[in-house]
Design a protein around this motif. Structure first.
Motif, PDB file in Angstrom:
ATOM      1  N   UNK A  89       0.711  -1.154   0.124  1.00 14.37           N
ATOM      2  CA  UNK A  89      -0.052  -0.016  -0.024  1.00 14.37           C
ATOM      3  C   UNK A  89       1.040   1.242   0.182  1.00 14.37           C
ATOM      4  N   UNK A  90       0.446   2.223  -0.220  1.00 11.19           N
ATOM      5  CA  UNK A  90       1.347   3.673  -0.452  1.00 11.19           C
ATOM      6  C   UNK A  90       0.713   4.625  -0.008  1.00 11.19           C
ATOM      7  N   UNK A  91       1.855   5.718   0.698  1.00  7.06           N
ATOM      8  CA  UNK A  91       1.565   7.015   1.271  1.00  7.06           C
ATOM      9  C   UNK A  91       2.477   7.769   0.359  1.00  7.06           C
ATOM     10  N   UNK A  92       1.892   9.051   0.284  1.00  6.44           N
ATOM     11  CA  UNK A  92       2.395  10.059  -0.805  1.00  6.44           C
ATOM     12  C   UNK A  92       2.788  11.298   0.573  1.00  6.44           C
ATOM     13  N   UNK A  93       4.104  11.638   0.534  1.00  7.22           N
ATOM     14  CA  UNK A  93       4.577  12.897   1.328  1.00  7.22           C
ATOM     15  C   UNK A  93       4.904  13.829   0.446  1.00  7.22           C
ATOM     16  N   UNK A  94       4.842  15.085   0.943  1.00  9.70           N
ATOM     17  CA  UNK A  94       5.391  16.213   0.317  1.00  9.70           C
ATOM     18  C   UNK A  94       7.109  16.466   0.830  1.00  9.70           C
ATOM     19  N   UNK A  95       7.798  16.816  -0.043  1.00 10.96           N
ATOM     20  CA  UNK A  95       9.304  16.875   0.138  1.00 10.96           C
ATOM     21  C   UNK A  95       9.566  17.446   1.667  1.00 10.96           C
ATOM     22  N   UNK A  96       8.860  18.363   2.340  1.00 12.11           N
ATOM     23  CA  UNK A  96       9.282  18.569   3.446  1.00 12.11           C
ATOM     24  C   UNK A  96       8.782  17.738   4.716  1.00 12.11           C
ATOM     25  N   UNK A  97       7.565  16.997   4.368  1.00 12.71           N
ATOM     26  CA  UNK A  97       7.167  15.910   5.263  1.00 12.71           C
ATOM     27  C   UNK A  97       7.929  14.827   5.105  1.00 12.71           C
ATOM     28  N   UNK A  98       8.574  14.284   3.851  1.00 14.91           N
ATOM     29  CA  UNK A  98       9.568  13.463   4.138  1.00 14.91           C
ATOM     30  C   UNK A  98      10.995  13.677   4.572  1.00 14.91           C
ATOM     31  N   UNK A  99      11.141  15.016   4.495  1.00 14.21           N
ATOM     32  CA  UNK A  99      12.500  15.261   5.144  1.00 14.21           C
ATOM     33  C   UNK A  99      12.554  15.266   6.723  1.00 14.21           C
ATOM     34  N   UNK A 100      11.229  15.545   7.184  1.00 12.74           N
ATOM     35  CA  UNK A 100      11.363  15.535   8.572  1.00 12.74           C
ATOM     36  C   UNK A 100      10.916  14.101   9.191  1.00 12.74           C
ATOM     37  N   UNK A 101      10.351  13.337   8.147  1.00 15.97           N
ATOM     38  CA  UNK A 101      10.141  11.767   8.421  1.00 15.97           C
ATOM     39  C   UNK A 101      11.747  11.298   8.433  1.00 15.97           C
ATOM     40  N   UNK A 102      12.390  11.381   7.715  1.00 13.87           N
ATOM     41  CA  UNK A 102      13.789  10.879   7.592  1.00 13.87           C
ATOM     42  C   UNK A 102      14.644  11.160   8.787  1.00 13.87           C
ATOM     43  N   UNK A 103      14.514  12.676   9.205  1.00  5.08           N
ATOM     44  CA  UNK A 103      15.272  13.053  10.454  1.00  5.08           C
ATOM     45  C   UNK A 103      14.647  12.524  11.758  1.00  5.08           C
ATOM     46  N   UNK A 104      13.548  12.292  11.768  1.00  6.81           N
ATOM     47  CA  UNK A 104      12.793  11.712  12.903  1.00  6.81           C
ATOM     48  C   UNK A 104      12.741  10.244  13.037  1.00  6.81           C
ATOM     49  N   UNK A 105      12.686   9.778  11.809  1.00 10.79           N
ATOM     50  CA  UNK A 105      12.118   8.122  11.784  1.00 10.79           C
ATOM     51  C   UNK A 105      11.203   7.768  12.117  1.00 10.79           C
ATOM     52  N   UNK A 106       9.954   8.742  11.946  1.00 11.04           N
ATOM     53  CA  UNK A 106       8.683   8.387  12.378  1.00 11.04           C
ATOM     54  C   UNK A 106       7.957   9.512  11.950  1.00 11.04           C
ATOM     55  N   UNK A 107       6.557   9.567  11.887  1.00 13.62           N
ATOM     56  CA  UNK A 107       5.726  10.519  11.143  1.00 13.62           C
ATOM     57  C   UNK A 107       4.363  10.311  11.774  1.00 13.62           C
TER      58      UNK A 107
END
Length: 112
Positions: free
Chosen positions: A3-21
């Motif tokens: 299944x698939x989730x779409x994230x905007x670039x800023x949301x993806x960057x925050x996800x990568x930095x925190x390891x969760x969203x």
């Protein structure tokens, strides 16, 4: 099943930095993370991300999300996957850029 989730670039960057969203603003508002099946994700992109570039497509395996993944009726009476917990980096099978093509439609991977 993927299944698939779409994230905007800023949301993806925050996800990568925190390891969760907890997801995008709409996810926070609704109290769960909106996800789509392969059959639903192109319409999701067209409806909620029309004309947006610099997006990311995340693939998740339903079998690893446990009981926090619920299938609920949503758009057009179809059942959509909703995640009722944080999305963790370990939940993601792969991440790919989701860019706009020449016709201003999102260019999805060929294997989707």
């Amino acid at each position: 099943m993927l299944i698939y989730k779409i994230l905007r670039a800023n949301e993806q960057a925050e996800f990568e930095a925190k390891g969760e969203t907890l997801g995008a603003p709409i996810d926070l508002q609704d109290g769960y993370i909106h996800i789509s099946t392969a059959d639903q994700v192109k319409e999701t992109a067209a409806k909620h991300f029309a004309g947006e570039d610099n997006l990311f497509l995340l693939a998740l395996e339903t079998d690893t999300l446990g009981d926090d993944l619920k299938w609920e009726v949503s758009r057009g009476g179809a059942k959509f996957p909703h995640l009722y917990r944080v999305l963790k980096a370990d939940d993601v099978i792969w991440t790919r850029p989701l860019t706009l093509g020449a016709n201003n439609e999102h260019a999805f991977p060929d294997d989707l």
